[in-house]
Scaffold this motif. Structure first.
Motif, PDB file in Angstrom:
ATOM      1  N   ASP A 158      15.375  -2.876   6.655  1.00  0.00           N
ATOM      2  CA  ASP A 158      14.223  -2.088   7.080  1.00  0.00           C
ATOM      3  C   ASP A 158      12.944  -2.860   6.816  1.00  0.00           C
ATOM      4  O   ASP A 158      12.843  -3.601   5.829  1.00  0.00           O
ATOM      5  CB  ASP A 158      14.152  -0.760   6.320  1.00  0.00           C
ATOM      6  CG  ASP A 158      15.339   0.147   6.600  1.00  0.00           C
ATOM      7  OD1 ASP A 158      16.052  -0.100   7.585  1.00  0.00           O
ATOM      8  OD2 ASP A 158      15.538   1.101   5.833  1.00  0.00           O
ATOM      9  N   THR A 208       8.504   9.756   7.394  1.00  0.00           N
ATOM     10  CA  THR A 208       9.551   9.541   6.393  1.00  0.00           C
ATOM     11  C   THR A 208       9.601  10.651   5.356  1.00  0.00           C
ATOM     12  O   THR A 208      10.568  10.736   4.600  1.00  0.00           O
ATOM     13  CB  THR A 208       9.351   8.188   5.691  1.00  0.00           C
ATOM     14  OG1 THR A 208       8.012   8.119   5.165  1.00  0.00           O
ATOM     15  CG2 THR A 208       9.552   7.033   6.661  1.00  0.00           C
ATOM     16  N   GLN A 213       8.068   5.228   0.242  1.00  0.00           N
ATOM     17  CA  GLN A 213       8.927   4.567   1.232  1.00  0.00           C
ATOM     18  C   GLN A 213      10.147   3.890   0.612  1.00  0.00           C
ATOM     19  O   GLN A 213      10.932   3.264   1.323  1.00  0.00           O
ATOM     20  CB  GLN A 213       8.113   3.531   2.034  1.00  0.00           C
ATOM     21  CG  GLN A 213       6.862   4.084   2.677  1.00  0.00           C
ATOM     22  CD  GLN A 213       7.144   5.310   3.531  1.00  0.00           C
ATOM     23  OE1 GLN A 213       8.174   5.391   4.196  1.00  0.00           O
ATOM     24  NE2 GLN A 213       6.235   6.285   3.502  1.00  0.00           N
ATOM     25  N   ILE A 257       9.056   0.925   9.993  1.00  0.00           N
ATOM     26  CA  ILE A 257       8.181   1.993   9.511  1.00  0.00           C
ATOM     27  C   ILE A 257       6.741   1.496   9.527  1.00  0.00           C
ATOM     28  O   ILE A 257       6.410   0.480   8.897  1.00  0.00           O
ATOM     29  CB  ILE A 257       8.584   2.447   8.096  1.00  0.00           C
ATOM     30  CG1 ILE A 257      10.006   3.033   8.132  1.00  0.00           C
ATOM     31  CG2 ILE A 257       7.593   3.470   7.543  1.00  0.00           C
ATOM     32  CD1 ILE A 257      10.600   3.274   6.779  1.00  0.00           C
ATOM     33  N   ARG A 262       8.419   6.519  11.389  1.00  0.00           N
ATOM     34  CA  ARG A 262       9.579   5.744  11.826  1.00  0.00           C
ATOM     35  C   ARG A 262       9.460   5.472  13.320  1.00  0.00           C
ATOM     36  O   ARG A 262       9.442   6.394  14.131  1.00  0.00           O
ATOM     37  CB  ARG A 262      10.879   6.490  11.531  1.00  0.00           C
ATOM     38  CG  ARG A 262      11.168   6.678  10.058  1.00  0.00           C
ATOM     39  CD  ARG A 262      12.589   7.199   9.865  1.00  0.00           C
ATOM     40  NE  ARG A 262      12.793   8.480  10.543  1.00  0.00           N
ATOM     41  CZ  ARG A 262      12.611   9.663   9.962  1.00  0.00           C
ATOM     42  NH1 ARG A 262      12.224   9.722   8.689  1.00  0.00           N
ATOM     43  NH2 ARG A 262      12.805  10.779  10.634  1.00  0.00           N
ATOM     44  N   ARG A 295      15.387  -0.061  10.216  1.00  0.00           N
ATOM     45  CA  ARG A 295      14.307   0.826  10.637  1.00  0.00           C
ATOM     46  C   ARG A 295      12.961   0.124  10.515  1.00  0.00           C
ATOM     47  O   ARG A 295      12.729  -0.633   9.573  1.00  0.00           O
ATOM     48  CB  ARG A 295      14.300   2.092   9.792  1.00  0.00           C
ATOM     49  CG  ARG A 295      15.426   3.057  10.134  1.00  0.00           C
ATOM     50  CD  ARG A 295      15.336   4.309   9.292  1.00  0.00           C
ATOM     51  NE  ARG A 295      16.237   5.349   9.759  1.00  0.00           N
ATOM     52  CZ  ARG A 295      16.382   6.518   9.173  1.00  0.00           C
ATOM     53  NH1 ARG A 295      15.683   6.807   8.083  1.00  0.00           N
ATOM     54  NH2 ARG A 295      17.229   7.414   9.655  1.00  0.00           N
TER      55      ARG A 295
END
Length: 499
Positions: A106, A370, A126, A174, A188, A172
């Motif tokens: 991520d 998130t 996060q 972010i 996201r 992911r």
């Protein structure tokens, strides 16, 4: 719809005849990485290996070099690991993001303007495992493992050349919201499932394969990120500088065909004398003042495109030069595959000319914050949080839904007053916001930059002559500058606290 997407991609040169090497690189990249940043550089390494991919303060990297370097760097990360990026524009940002994609980690894009306390809060919220950061931020980093960007070269040099796993888990991406009202939230962002999102932007902004694109807007911001991703699809050369300097940006533009900016940067460049030839200037990230749009079109020619969108909805509409020459304050029309609705508080469409809430639908709506919350949705469309209206088929944004004030029973939109005051001679920047008022409930306050020859009474008289009486700001403050975040947005919360 599919046919229009294909035609748009062909027109831009994204889809074109390929030799055996280019075709092999494209297919191999797709089979290994799917449509991701990793696929983009694998494809570029096959189609145009010696073309410059990145030109930054540290030199030039070709597509083949970026592809190899990011594969080596990817071995330093782990699948499902969460990496925070606190980097200014340059190769370290792009290579770290791409390496994360190659291993399935991520990536959390951190705003370089955050304070130490905000960074610590974001890192906890996060669940960041480690950070890749420019060394200048050493004093504000949270207590986490860190790779400084000046050390990445050794990680790349020591990285193995053994193949990476095929089709790693989708990491992911972010992005943080602008944080103009407090600690930013994580949003996201989905990975594009096809090239249709690129076609949407290309349907209104006529970029071409092989363009040389200067990205002055921060890469951690949705607009800078979009410029990077679109440039990769186009096989473009990206010109990046760690810090924005208007004179340097204009010198860079001499060798570029396109430039991505946020409005405040465009305004700073207009203060310079140099006017290089560009085919495209693409602006987004905050409201583009009509006066800045008109002056850019006059001095650079019909090359300005203005995208209206947000971190959450990606894009809603794009204004072309022809539309802004006619209506400098317009946000344009929705691009290919985008739906737009303007509705009242009950969700019913409002007639043309009436102000309502803006809702948008496209392939790149975010997956939610998130923290588990999301934006309001209506029939598959997502709220932008803005108010707007249509006029002659064009969209106009009236301002934030939560910025509208009620003064003496009348709805007042600060954005209308900002647009009007920005046209006054001598005014370089202006912000208007609502403040409490004992008699009227709320009233407007105007913060004006650059109007040395104007008085508060002249400011009020100008509004009184052009807008309704309840739009006249009771308070007028002359300030040296407006507080902005690293993405160029005005921090109205700070102005309200100073009031």
């Amino acid at each position: 719809m599919v046919t229009r997407v294909l035609l748009t991609l062909v027109k831009a040169g994204v889809i074109r005849p390929l030799g055996p090497r280019g075709l092999a690189g494209t297919v191999r990249g797709y089979l290994h990485w799917d449509i991701t940043l990793a696929w983009g550089y694998q494809t570029g390494a096959g189609r145009h290996p010696d073309r410059a991919a990145i030109i930054d303060d540290d030199g030039v990297l070709t597509y083949a070099q970026v592809n190899e370097r990011t594969s080596r760097l990817a071995h330093a990360f782990r699948p499902r690991e969460r990496i925070g990026l606190l980097c200014r524009n340059g190769r370290a940002f792009i290579e770290t993001m791409t390496a994360c994609t190659k291993v399935g980690a991520d990536a959390v894009l951190l705003n370089t303007g955050l304070s130490q306390g905000q960074l610590a809060q974001v890192a906890a919220d996060q669940e960041i495992d480690r950070i890749v950061a420019d060394r200048e931020f050493a004093g504000v980093l949270p207590d986490l493992p860190v790779h400084f960007t000046d050390e990445l070269e050794s990680l790349i040099a020591d990285g193995p050349t053994t193949p990476l796993p095929r089709r790693p888990p989708r990491g992911r991406l972010i992005i943080l919201t602008s944080g103009t009202t407090g600690t930013p939230k994580g949003a996201r962002r989905p990975e594009p499932a096809s090239l249709a999102p690129a076609a949407a932007l290309l349907s209104r902004i006529p970029l071409k394969h092989g363009d040389v694109i200067s990205i002055t807007s921060p890469l951690f911001h949705a607009w800078g990120l979009a410029a990077f991703q679109l440039g990769l699809v186009l096989g473009a050369t990206l010109v990046l500088r760690r810090r924005f300097d208007p004179a340097q940006a204009l010198r860079d533009a001499e060798k570029c065909t396109a430039m991505f900016v946020v409005p405040v940067m465009l305004q700073r460049m207009l203060e310079q004398e140099h006017r290089p030839e560009l085919r495209i200037i693409a602006s987004s990230g905050s409201a583009l003042p009509p006066k800045v749009a008109a002056r850019t079109l006059e001095e650079f020619g019909p090359v300005l495109y203005n995208l209206y969108g947000s971190t959450e909805v990606s894009w809603a509409s794009i204004a072309t030069p022809e539309e802004m020459l006619r209506e400098p304050g317009t946000a344009g029309k929705p691009p290919l595959g985008t739906r737009l609705a303007i509705v009242d508080d009950q969700g019913r469409p409002v007639p043309e000319g009436e102000t309502g809430r803006i809702f948008v639908g496209n392939e790149m709506l975010f997956d939610g914050y998130t923290n588990g919350t999301s934006k309001e949705s209506l029939d598959g469309l997502m709220s932008t949080g803005d108010l707007g209206y249509r006029k002659d088929g064009l969209l106009f944004v009236a301002g934030r839904d939560d910025e509208m004030i009620v003064s003496g029973g009348e709805n007042v939109y600060p954005h209308d007053v900002e647009d009007l005051l920005s046209t006054l001679d001598g005014v370089t920047e202006v912000a208007v916001l609502g403040v409490p008022d004992e008699e009227w409930g709320q009233r407007l306050a105007a913060f004006v930059v650059g109007a040395e020859t104007l008085t508060a009474e002249q400011i009020r008289d100008h509004v009184k002559a052009n807008l309704a009486r309840y739009s006249v700001p009771r308070d007028v403050f002359f300030v040296n500058e407006l507080p902005r975040n690293a993405a160029g947005k005005v921090l109205k919360r700070q102005l309200r606290e100073q009031h």
